[in-house]
Design an enzyme around this catalytic site. Sequence first.
Site, PDB file in Angstrom:
ATOM      1  N   LYS A  85       4.285   0.541  32.775  1.00 23.69           N
ATOM      2  CA  LYS A  85       5.368   1.731  32.447  1.00 23.69           C
ATOM      3  C   LYS A  85       6.324   1.647  31.700  1.00 23.69           C
ATOM      4  CE  LYS A  85       8.777   1.843  34.690  1.00 23.69           C
ATOM      5  NZ  LYS A  85      10.215   2.207  35.476  1.00 23.69           N
ATOM      6  N   THR A  86       6.849  -0.198  32.328  1.00 26.98           N
ATOM      7  CA  THR A  86       7.835  -0.889  30.844  1.00 26.98           C
ATOM      8  C   THR A  86       7.767  -0.615  29.514  1.00 26.98           C
ATOM      9  OG1 THR A  86       8.790  -1.175  32.790  1.00 26.98           O
ATOM     10  CG2 THR A  86      10.002  -2.145  30.543  1.00 26.98           C
TER      11      THR A  86
ATOM     12  N   ARG B 211       3.850  -2.694  46.339  1.00 27.24           N
ATOM     13  CA  ARG B 211       4.793  -3.508  46.138  1.00 27.24           C
ATOM     14  C   ARG B 211       3.831  -5.196  45.778  1.00 27.24           C
ATOM     15  NH1 ARG B 211       7.445  -1.735  42.637  1.00 27.24           N
ATOM     16  NH2 ARG B 211       6.116   0.055  43.037  1.00 27.24           N
TER      17      ARG B 211
ATOM     18  N   ASP C  57      14.129   6.651  32.025  1.00 30.61           N
ATOM     19  CA  ASP C  57      13.267   5.552  32.465  1.00 30.61           C
ATOM     20  C   ASP C  57      13.428   6.730  33.361  1.00 30.61           C
ATOM     21  OD1 ASP C  57      11.365   3.498  33.794  1.00 30.61           O
ATOM     22  OD2 ASP C  57      12.821   2.698  32.988  1.00 30.61           O
ATOM     23  N   GLU C  58      12.842   6.329  34.207  1.00 30.07           N
ATOM     24  CA  GLU C  58      12.740   6.810  36.076  1.00 30.07           C
ATOM     25  C   GLU C  58      12.944   8.443  36.333  1.00 30.07           C
ATOM     26  OE1 GLU C  58      11.267   4.136  37.867  1.00 30.07           O
ATOM     27  OE2 GLU C  58      12.299   2.732  38.004  1.00 30.07           O
TER      28      GLU C  58
ATOM     29  N   GLN D  21       7.485   8.230  43.642  1.00 31.37           N
ATOM     30  CA  GLN D  21       8.588   6.969  43.622  1.00 31.37           C
ATOM     31  C   GLN D  21      10.000   7.283  44.246  1.00 31.37           C
ATOM     32  OE1 GLN D  21       7.043   2.589  42.874  1.00 31.37           O
ATOM     33  NE2 GLN D  21       5.932   4.113  41.348  1.00 31.37           N
TER      34      GLN D  21
END
Length: 811
Positions: free
Chosen positions: A52-53, A669, A236-237, A275
Amino acid sequence: MFPLDLLDGAEESSAPAHRPSSLLDNLNDEQLAAVTLPAGHALILAGAGSGKTRVLTTRIAWLLQSGQVTPGGILAVTFTNKAAKEMVARLSAMLPYNVRGMWIGTFHGLCNRLLRAHHVAAGLPATFQILDTQDQLSAIKRLCKQYQVDEERFPPKQLGWFIAGCKEEGMRPKDVVASDPDTKKKVELYQLYEDQCQREGVVDFGELMLRSFELLRDDAALRQHYQRRFRFILVDEFQDTNKLQYAWLKQLAGEMVGGRLQSSSSVLAVGDDDQSIYAFRGARVGNMTDFVREFDVQHQIKLEQNYRSFSNILDCANALISHNSQRLGKNLRTNQGAGEPVRVYEAPTDLDEASWMVEEIRNLVRQDGVPRQEIAVLYRSNAQSRVIESKLFNAGVPYRVYGGLRFFERAEIKHALAYLRLLENPHDDTSFMRVVNFPARGIGARSVETLQETARAAGCSLSDAVTAVGGAAGTKLQGFVAKIDVLREETQGKSLRQTIERMLEASGLIDFYLNEKEGQDRIENLKELVNAAESFVTQEGFGKDAIALPIDEHSRADAALTQSPASQGLNPGLPMLDVPLGGTDAETGETLSPLAAFLVHAALEAGDNQAQAGQEAVQLMTVHASKGLEFDVVFIGGLEEGLFPHENAASDKGGLEEERRLMYVAITRARKRLYLSHSQSRMLHGQTRFNLPSRFLDELPEANLKWLTAKQPGFGTFTPKFGGGSAYGNGFRAASGTRSSEVFANPVVPPQKTVPGHGITKGITVFHAKFGEGKVLAVEGTGDDARAQINFPRHGTKWLALAIAKLTIVE
DNA sequence: TCGCAAACGGTTTTT
DNA sequence: CCGTTTGCGA
């Protein structure tokens, strides 16, 4: 292809030439599509570990390199400072010029920037201070005292939540519909709190957001100016945005006309509904669907290729999350192969669970050479860390716990900051109250009360009211204010470092902690504050090394706009100077003093949320704190009903689904190896609780699991052989071939006796609705605490609370 | 003003 | 159980 004019004025003009093609190399099809989307609004559903980043930063770099926009036209917003910093760092590495012309930061950071630039329009003093949650609470307490609010009926903490909640919804006191008297009272106090903040020149976190939203909403010229400036907005997010943040974005993106956004800019929202774990603090996943509708989103891209985990782990994650009904729909995939099965362990007690973890960790480090910092222990609530910490400590395994007080939140640091804030703004009553008698200088509660009354009567700040207080108390109070005034004089023109050092001396803080028996650490922290200030000055380019901003084409256009307001329909003096430090007055170009800027920095960025870094250490944190991180090996403990899912959330569907998303975050994770565990009994709040295994365990596909303890729903019927290792199967430790230690395998066998009143005694057979028939091995405790150890052939040996478990005696 | 004992509360949390 | 806050007495 690369527009040379972008380099104009950039100091790194001698940097090696970039080959634009290299930017898009090694992107998969989905990522490439996202990075090179045409102008227009878009939603990227980015699964965990899908890069994503990388997409976000590459998109920005691509937009710049392809000449579609100049740095000044970019606005990228994140939730945490960490994410913002990472974005800046990656962009700096990708691009051959300074990234400062872009607005990249957290929502609150960018709001601060906006309010500093237009503080007059926003109705704030140039030097407004930011209250963190602690400051806000003490401000509310002070208010409650002043208006004799019954703190039993209206706990300050709840008032704080109420106020923050209202602001997150974009509501001022007048907007709150109050039907019952309690709410009416709260609204009244909300208003009084607002008045107090305004009087003192302070804003809380919610106010930063709300005030800048209102600024944009109410000032059309200003709003349109920024709308024109920011051609590309990246979020973002996005699943974590609240109502107000979404409304804020809409103001920047364009004008709403009939429920649709008329916009010339392009908003790229990146998020993952699976998420979304912050609904409890106001996040609205619904913003994602609202965004698609209101922005008439034409492009939606799913990033489902996962680069992090093996498929046994991903299969678990996918299976688990498929139990949620409210989803946009997404399935992670990998081409890394199956990897190891997910290991599941059942412990008799929480202590055994922790011992088992520690033993596994030691073996992983010793035999498999796993670096300790690549091992994480995740838990649902902080209380769970205690046992694990103590076992790790006793075993001498270095570990690091995330969470707890951050640097700028420590008491001694807050005291020091309060003195510094009084230098900037003597009317900051919160800071005044904090240090007026710290260190103790004989100004007691009585004197302070008198002062507060005097100040209230005169409608002035505490500092201004001291002269009106008579007697010995008055003299002492005036002495305190004089001390601050002297310090302010003395530090005029001094460096930030000198200012802080002088303050530490003059305030008596250092002397105070020197005489405290536990004061050494605090003095260390105060010294660290000096260091923090020093590196802040260097990094932010204060002082002699101040860096001139590169002027790009866009900034020049902005400046031109500003100079001919009439032709552009802008307010006079409504300019877009680029503001390097987030503290430049757009009208006068005046910037904050280094001290003021440092105070903003301290409020907006509370520092690292972890204990001292350094040596290789096992990472302990809540599942929430783990979001965005990844580890080779992950342990998720306490997978029990009531704990995970948490009892407070399990009642309603939304709450349960959020818990499940939390579990999804936890699972994803792990890169290589995942351990899940639960315990039959657990000490919580001083009481032993007997929890059933989490329903989430049942939602994982058996094919991807490997039970380390002898129970596998619908499978084996053997019972564990406590004390030995042989029952745990082969390949328990796949890599090394060795078996885990015996430590875990000894359940605490309580003294066996019969509990009167239950009719359940050792040796009899009972029936349980879920586990079927089982033999009672032991009974202990009395009353509500009574519990029995029962061996169920299909489900293994369990401790059940007799008050909760519905057992019938089978003859 | 300070120190100690009782009372209280105890998912998750960034800014 | 355990850390933090409150309230009371010296």
